[in-house]
Design an enzyme around this catalytic site. Structure first.
Site, mmCIF file in Angstrom:
data_model
loop_
_atom_site.group_PDB
_atom_site.id
_atom_site.type_symbol
_atom_site.label_atom_id
_atom_site.label_comp_id
_atom_site.label_asym_id
_atom_site.label_seq_id
_atom_site.Cartn_x
_atom_site.Cartn_y
_atom_site.Cartn_z
ATOM 1 N NE ARG A 155 -3.833 -2.131 2.479
ATOM 2 C CZ ARG A 155 -3.620 -3.327 2.973
ATOM 3 N NH1 ARG A 155 -2.440 -3.630 3.485
ATOM 4 N NH2 ARG A 155 -4.572 -4.244 2.965
ATOM 5 C CG HIS A 162 -5.468 -0.629 5.845
ATOM 6 N ND1 HIS A 162 -5.963 -1.867 6.177
ATOM 7 C CD2 HIS A 162 -5.748 -0.449 4.533
ATOM 8 C CE1 HIS A 162 -6.531 -2.410 5.100
ATOM 9 N NE2 HIS A 162 -6.404 -1.567 4.096
ATOM 10 C CG ASP A 197 -6.483 -4.159 8.517
ATOM 11 O OD1 ASP A 197 -5.525 -4.668 7.935
ATOM 12 O OD2 ASP A 197 -6.934 -3.026 8.240
#
Length: 305
Positions: free
Chosen positions: A87, A174, A147
């Site tokens: 990410r 995250h 999550d």
């Protein structure tokens, strides 16, 4: 009561959020905005044609001008994560996209609550809070809410109980530095380590961290779970339910951390963020949270907002 939600980005994630919101009856009007106006039109039309069998909602494509009066603005725009890509590798590209969105959407919707979904969500939540001029309590990143859902799904499966019996959270980024504060986790009020079924904690945490990558490799995107996760967050805001959730926001000294956005226990209600709870963590868990914050700060230093 009228409730208008604008979704910026009509790709797989944005359209899944719009569909989940429509099924839940969360909004009376949903506006889809995308640089690909034809895609936005098609997604809105497809969902709209199902409304005879669900709660009525006026869903349509539009521009930033059409977003005026929105109670909630959800931002999903950005380049999607590719197989094998983290990410955080997306960071500068999606920061630049957010740069173009912020002045337009804040001008159109200065009083809205902004929900950031695009990745890296913690970095973009921080960017929005620091550069938009919107009070930070009205800027919420979905953070580790997804999550946490993945964690509860796995624990429910492993322990053979219904998911509402599982009380556990994922903290931090995250992303790869997220962690489970196991000292806070329980199954039907029984601490995880005392539950009759042994939980393999390392396996569970690996599952939570790697789930997104596994799904992306298999089907090129993740969209359904984040769709219902974001819709649930919008429901909390709409109904002013004052829920404690694991969402991302810029910390103000909690656990000794500031000038970074990540997920800890956060009270969310009708006006956005109503406060954060410093749940007691073990020394190891606190070190993990600090490490997660440091990872994000290292990335932020390398970016141009």
């Amino acid at each position: 009561m009228a409730n208008k939600i604008t979704i910026i980005g009509a790709g797989q994630v944005g359209s899944s959020i719009a569909y989940a919101l429509s099924l839940k009856g969360t909004a009376t009007e949903i506006v889809l905005i995308d640089i690909d106006t034809k895609r936005a039109m098609g997604e809105a039309m497809d969902i709209r044609q199902g409304t005879p069998y669900m709660n009525p909602v006026n869903i349509h494509e539009g521009t930033y001008e059409d977003a005026r009066g929105s109670n909630i603005v959800v931002i999903t725009s950005g380049v999607a994560r590719k197989p094998g890509q983290t990410r955080l590798e997306l960071a500068q590209t999606n920061v630049d996209i957010m740069k173009s969105i912020i002045p337009q959407v804040t001008k159109a919707c200065p009083d809205a609550i902004f929900v950031i979904v695009a990745n890296p969500v913690d970095v973009l939540t921080y960017q929005f809070a620091k550069t938009s001029g919107i009070p930070s309590d009205r800027i919420i990143g979905t953070g580790t809410l997804l999550d946490t859902a993945r964690l509860r799904t796995r624990l429910a499966d492993d322990c053979g109980v219904a998911q509402p019996n599982v009380h556990a959270y994922v903290f931090g980024e995250h992303g790869d530095s997220s962690f489970v504060p196991w000292s806070l986790a329980n199954i039907a009020s029984i601490p995880v380590e005392k539950f009759p079924v042994q939980v393999k904690k390392d396996d569970v945490e690996t599952y939570v961290r790697k789930s997104g990558g596994i799904i992306i490799e298999a089907k090129r995107c993740t969209n359904y779970a984040i769709g219902v996760t974001t819709a649930e967050l919008c429901e909390i805001i709409k109904h002013n339910r004052t829920c404690v959730t694991s969402v991302s926001s810029v910390l103000n000294g909690e656990y000794g951390l500031k000038d970074v956005a990540l997920s800890i226990l956060t009270k969310v209600g009708g006006n956005g963020i109503q406060g954060r709870l410093e749940a007691p963590l073990t020394d190891t868990e606190l070190a993990s949270l600090t490490h997660s914050a440091d990872c994000l700060k290292d990335v932020i230093k390398q970016l141009t907002f």
